[in-house]
Design an enzyme around this catalytic site. Structure first.
Site, PDB file in Angstrom:
ATOM      1  N   TYR A 155      51.577  13.944  38.940  1.00 54.31           N
ATOM      2  CA  TYR A 155      51.168  14.745  37.670  1.00 54.31           C
ATOM      3  C   TYR A 155      51.373  16.113  37.599  1.00 54.31           C
ATOM      4  CZ  TYR A 155      47.621  15.450  33.956  1.00 54.31           C
ATOM      5  OH  TYR A 155      47.000  15.975  32.796  1.00 54.31           O
ATOM      6  N   GLY A 158      55.148  16.870  37.797  1.00 58.48           N
ATOM      7  CA  GLY A 158      55.697  16.355  36.599  1.00 58.48           C
ATOM      8  C   GLY A 158      55.421  17.410  35.551  1.00 58.48           C
ATOM      9  N   LYS A 159      54.124  17.838  35.487  1.00 58.18           N
ATOM     10  CA  LYS A 159      53.778  18.912  34.373  1.00 58.18           C
ATOM     11  C   LYS A 159      54.418  20.161  34.806  1.00 58.18           C
ATOM     12  CE  LYS A 159      50.548  16.676  31.742  1.00 58.18           C
ATOM     13  NZ  LYS A 159      51.028  16.342  30.295  1.00 58.18           N
ATOM     14  N   SER A 199      33.230  10.315  31.812  1.00 59.24           N
ATOM     15  CA  SER A 199      33.368   8.750  31.310  1.00 59.24           C
ATOM     16  C   SER A 199      32.627   8.013  32.330  1.00 59.24           C
ATOM     17  CB  SER A 199      34.700   8.305  30.928  1.00 59.24           C
ATOM     18  OG  SER A 199      35.724   8.815  31.819  1.00 59.24           O
ATOM     19  N   GLY A 215      32.540  13.303  47.279  1.00 58.37           N
ATOM     20  CA  GLY A 215      32.223  14.256  48.279  1.00 58.37           C
ATOM     21  C   GLY A 215      30.485  14.595  47.977  1.00 58.37           C
ATOM     22  N   GLN A 219      32.279  20.430  44.364  1.00 66.04           N
ATOM     23  CA  GLN A 219      33.228  21.010  43.737  1.00 66.04           C
ATOM     24  C   GLN A 219      32.802  21.224  42.234  1.00 66.04           C
ATOM     25  OE1 GLN A 219      32.571  17.945  44.658  1.00 66.04           O
ATOM     26  NE2 GLN A 219      33.846  16.364  43.484  1.00 66.04           N
ATOM     27  N   ARG A 221      34.073  22.098  38.147  1.00 65.09           N
ATOM     28  CA  ARG A 221      34.857  21.868  36.957  1.00 65.09           C
ATOM     29  C   ARG A 221      34.143  22.715  35.666  1.00 65.09           C
ATOM     30  NH1 ARG A 221      37.326  20.224  40.793  1.00 65.09           N
ATOM     31  NH2 ARG A 221      38.792  18.239  40.729  1.00 65.09           N
ATOM     32  N   ASP A 282      41.646  16.856  46.096  1.00 68.69           N
ATOM     33  CA  ASP A 282      40.684  17.060  44.909  1.00 68.69           C
ATOM     34  C   ASP A 282      40.545  18.451  44.562  1.00 68.69           C
ATOM     35  OD1 ASP A 282      38.713  15.017  43.349  1.00 68.69           O
ATOM     36  OD2 ASP A 282      37.787  17.073  43.445  1.00 68.69           O
TER      37      ASP A 282
HETATM   38  P1  NAD Z   1      44.903   9.727  27.553  1.00 68.34           P
HETATM   39  O1  NAD Z   1      45.502   8.923  28.610  1.00 68.34           O
HETATM   40  O2  NAD Z   1      43.673   9.484  26.723  1.00 68.34           O
HETATM   41  O3  NAD Z   1      45.998   9.907  26.400  1.00 68.34           O
HETATM   42  C1  NAD Z   1      47.514   9.633  26.732  1.00 68.34           C
HETATM   43  C2  NAD Z   1      48.158   9.114  25.697  1.00 68.34           C
HETATM   44  O4  NAD Z   1      49.577   8.993  26.313  1.00 68.34           O
HETATM   45  C3  NAD Z   1      47.819   7.521  25.724  1.00 68.34           C
HETATM   46  O5  NAD Z   1      47.583   7.071  24.476  1.00 68.34           O
HETATM   47  C4  NAD Z   1      48.952   7.002  26.358  1.00 68.34           C
HETATM   48  O6  NAD Z   1      49.124   5.541  25.882  1.00 68.34           O
HETATM   49  C5  NAD Z   1      49.953   7.670  26.050  1.00 68.34           C
HETATM   50  N1  NAD Z   1      51.392   7.507  26.992  1.00 68.34           N
HETATM   51  C6  NAD Z   1      51.443   7.388  28.214  1.00 68.34           C
HETATM   52  N2  NAD Z   1      52.552   7.477  28.571  1.00 68.34           N
HETATM   53  C7  NAD Z   1      53.289   7.235  27.526  1.00 68.34           C
HETATM   54  C8  NAD Z   1      54.610   7.053  27.276  1.00 68.34           C
HETATM   55  N3  NAD Z   1      55.453   6.866  28.529  1.00 68.34           N
HETATM   56  N4  NAD Z   1      55.254   6.970  26.075  1.00 68.34           N
HETATM   57  C9  NAD Z   1      54.098   6.994  25.047  1.00 68.34           C
HETATM   58  N5  NAD Z   1      52.930   7.185  25.347  1.00 68.34           N
HETATM   59  C10 NAD Z   1      52.507   7.392  26.526  1.00 68.34           C
HETATM   60  O7  NAD Z   1      44.812  11.032  28.112  1.00 68.34           O
HETATM   61  P2  NAD Z   1      44.339  12.553  27.213  1.00 68.34           P
HETATM   62  O8  NAD Z   1      43.150  13.102  27.919  1.00 68.34           O
HETATM   63  O9  NAD Z   1      44.260  12.461  25.747  1.00 68.34           O
HETATM   64  O10 NAD Z   1      45.305  13.475  27.715  1.00 68.34           O
HETATM   65  C11 NAD Z   1      46.304  13.774  26.510  1.00 68.34           C
HETATM   66  C12 NAD Z   1      47.187  14.953  27.099  1.00 68.34           C
HETATM   67  O11 NAD Z   1      46.572  16.225  27.408  1.00 68.34           O
HETATM   68  C13 NAD Z   1      48.021  14.407  28.474  1.00 68.34           C
HETATM   69  O12 NAD Z   1      49.379  15.072  28.441  1.00 68.34           O
HETATM   70  C14 NAD Z   1      47.503  15.107  29.396  1.00 68.34           C
HETATM   71  O13 NAD Z   1      48.329  15.419  30.424  1.00 68.34           O
HETATM   72  C15 NAD Z   1      46.611  16.471  28.610  1.00 68.34           C
HETATM   73  N6  NAD Z   1      45.499  16.908  29.409  1.00 68.34           N
HETATM   74  C16 NAD Z   1      44.532  16.568  29.308  1.00 68.34           C
HETATM   75  C17 NAD Z   1      43.286  16.957  29.872  1.00 68.34           C
HETATM   76  C18 NAD Z   1      41.977  16.299  29.530  1.00 68.34           C
HETATM   77  O14 NAD Z   1      40.829  16.787  30.274  1.00 68.34           O
HETATM   78  N7  NAD Z   1      41.672  15.243  28.611  1.00 68.34           N
HETATM   79  C19 NAD Z   1      43.388  17.952  30.771  1.00 68.34           C
HETATM   80  C20 NAD Z   1      44.469  18.521  30.847  1.00 68.34           C
HETATM   81  C21 NAD Z   1      45.783  18.058  30.158  1.00 68.34           C
HETATM   82  N1  UDP Z   2      34.389  12.697  40.322  1.00 71.23           N
HETATM   83  C1  UDP Z   2      33.456  12.107  40.816  1.00 71.23           C
HETATM   84  N2  UDP Z   2      33.023  10.855  40.387  1.00 71.23           N
HETATM   85  C2  UDP Z   2      33.883  10.228  39.532  1.00 71.23           C
HETATM   86  C3  UDP Z   2      34.727  10.790  38.863  1.00 71.23           C
HETATM   87  C4  UDP Z   2      35.277  11.741  39.163  1.00 71.23           C
HETATM   88  O1  UDP Z   2      32.599  12.799  41.576  1.00 71.23           O
HETATM   89  O2  UDP Z   2      33.368   8.956  39.337  1.00 71.23           O
HETATM   90  C5  UDP Z   2      35.022  14.074  40.391  1.00 71.23           C
HETATM   91  C6  UDP Z   2      36.423  14.356  41.029  1.00 71.23           C
HETATM   92  O3  UDP Z   2      36.566  13.746  42.402  1.00 71.23           O
HETATM   93  C7  UDP Z   2      36.660  15.717  40.662  1.00 71.23           C
HETATM   94  C8  UDP Z   2      35.724  15.852  39.311  1.00 71.23           C
HETATM   95  O4  UDP Z   2      34.866  14.833  39.428  1.00 71.23           O
HETATM   96  O5  UDP Z   2      36.287  16.760  41.526  1.00 71.23           O
HETATM   97  C9  UDP Z   2      36.579  15.864  38.001  1.00 71.23           C
HETATM   98  O6  UDP Z   2      37.361  14.513  38.014  1.00 71.23           O
HETATM   99  P1  UDP Z   2      38.097  14.054  36.953  1.00 71.23           P
HETATM  100  O7  UDP Z   2      38.738  12.817  37.440  1.00 71.23           O
HETATM  101  O8  UDP Z   2      37.284  14.007  35.775  1.00 71.23           O
HETATM  102  O9  UDP Z   2      39.075  15.175  36.705  1.00 71.23           O
HETATM  103  P2  UDP Z   2      39.987  16.162  37.538  1.00 71.23           P
HETATM  104  O10 UDP Z   2      39.582  17.519  37.327  1.00 71.23           O
HETATM  105  O11 UDP Z   2      39.867  15.707  38.931  1.00 71.23           O
HETATM  106  O12 UDP Z   2      41.598  15.828  36.939  1.00 71.23           O
END
Ligand code: NAD
Ligand code: UDP
Length: 336
Positions: A155, A158-159, A199, A215, A219, A221, A282
């Site tokens: 991830y 990739g990003k 969630s 842990g 940590q 966020r 993490d």
């Molecule tokens: P999410 O998993 O709810 O949404 C991602 C969506 O992309 C899903 O609907 C999934 O079905 C779709 N998807 C995945 N692979 C695909 C593919 N190959 N082709 C078409 N669709 C595809 O996650 P999100 O939280 O809504 O995240 C959305 C974007 O924001 C992501 O790019 C994520 O990396 C970025 N982002 C989110 C957060 C966050 O905290 N929510 C933080 C940083 C970055």
């Molecule tokens: N985490 C946790 N319990 C859970 C899910 C996540 O303690 O059930 C922790 C995880 O280890 C991280 C933080 O919560 O330190 C945020 O995790 P999340 O998966 O929401 O996002 P991240 O910032 O790691 O991408």
């Protein structure tokens, strides 16, 4: 162009949102439709669901297309928000090769589509590009500390590669790009089983199960409510000048243990907190420096954590009621 309230003004545009049926994507589609645009949501439904945008299907300006972003696509559009990628560590590590390919090839396909139609692209990047940071809070100038061979690399790297593609298309004059480095965002329509902290904790608290803190929970966020994030993304996309990457998030930082305790309080749950092993790589701390977004976009997160968690808990309560797991409002609770 956006007005003083951040609303898009001027001509109505045709906008593609890849990952449009996901958590962030569905809120973004809703906002763009409300601003008067035509919106195409492209999604393979791997971590998102058509249910997230079912309420938008009534609009004649909204189209939902099932498509895998790693396969080429082409739409006549003015803007592309490139969000297609799993975001939860648990989900993106399930099929790590596909996660990397989605972020690299999917972004290349989105850029090629933007190039063909002279469209602008906003890349949904992430605070994960900073890895486990030694600089705190993280400014955009920080180059990060990512483990390139670790379990999160599919991830994170990739990003990072996706950012480089956006910048190269931009430098070569092939497509105008914007990069949003999104920090942890939460809100209604996160998948109940996606494994992220917010969630997981809400579902566990509502079900009366133990909250699984990984842990020691020390940590940190910084959690941003979805409405604030969407506002920032729209402002960044419509900013007339390419600014390089811009952090979008809420700079109020909490420990994961504090988050769990707040969710127990707000749900009124009797759940206990249980400590589980910390996952590999993490990040120990994370907080966005948002001066660039404040200065350039007038971005300011408005929803306090308690307020946002409250709204999110309400939506999860109805989702679990819909699944028959919790009593609906007005129904008596099941005796246990
Ligand atoms: P999410 O998993 O709810 O949404 C991602 C969506 O992309 C899903 O609907 C999934 O079905 C779709 N998807 C995945 N692979 C695909 C593919 N190959 N082709 C078409 N669709 C595809 O996650 P999100 O939280 O809504 O995240 C959305 C974007 O924001 C992501 O790019 C994520 O990396 C970025 N982002 C989110 C957060 C966050 O905290 N929510 C933080 C940083 C970055
Ligand atoms: N985490 C946790 N319990 C859970 C899910 C996540 O303690 O059930 C922790 C995880 O280890 C991280 C933080 O919560 O330190 C945020 O995790 P999340 O998966 O929401 O996002 P991240 O910032 O790691 O991408």
């Amino acid at each position: 162009m956006v007005d003083a309230n951040g609303r898009s003004v001027g001509r109505s545009m045709r906008i593609l949102v890849t990952g449009g049926a996901g958590f962030v994507g569905s809120h973004l589609c809703e906002r763009l439709l409300a601003d008067g645009h035509d919106v195409i949501a492209l999604d393979d439904f791997s971590t998102g669901s058509p249910a997230n945008v079912a309420h938008l299907m009534r609009s004649s300006r909204f189209w939902l297309v099932e498509h895998d972003a790693t396969q080429p696509f082409d739409y006549e559009i003015d803007r592309v928000y490139n969000l297609a990628s799993p975001a939860s560590p648990a989900r993106y590590q399930c099929d790590p090769v596909r996660t990397a390919i989605t972020n690299v090839v999917g972004t290349l396909n989105a850029l090629s589509c933007a190039e063909r139609h002279g469209a602008r692209l906003l890349q949904a990047s992430t605070s994960e590009v900073y890895g486990d940071p030694e600089v705190h809070p993280q400014p955009e100038s920080y180059l990060g500390r990512v483990n390139p061979i670790g379990v999160r690399a599919c991830y994170d790297e990739g990003k990072r590669c996706a950012e480089s593609l956006v910048m190269d298309f931009h430098r070569q004059g092939r497509a105008s790009g914007r990069i949003a480095r999104i920090f942890n965002t939460y809100g209604p329509r996160m998948a109940i089983d996606d494994g992220r902290a917010v969630s997981n904790f809400i579902v566990q608290a509502l079900r009366g199960e133990e909250l699984t803190v990984y842990g020691s929970g020390s940590q940190t966020r910084s959690f941003c409510y979805i409405d604030d994030l969407v506002e920032g993304c729209v402002r960044l996309m419509e900013h007339p000048v390419e600014l390089g990457p811009v952090n979008l998030g809420n700079p109020v930082e909490v420990t994961v243990l504090e988050l769990a305790q707040e969710i127990v309080r707000l749900t009124g749950s009797a759940s206990r907190i249980a400590f589980r092993p910390l996952p590999e790589d993490d990040p120990r701390q994370r907080r966005p420096a948002i001066e660039l977004a404040r200065r350039s976009l007038g971005f300011e997160p408005r929803v306090a954590l308690r307020q946002g968690l409250y709204a999110t808990i309400q939506s999860f309560r109805s989702a679990l009621s819909g699944l028959g797991e919790l009593p609906r409002r007005g129904e008596p609770a099941m005796a246990s």
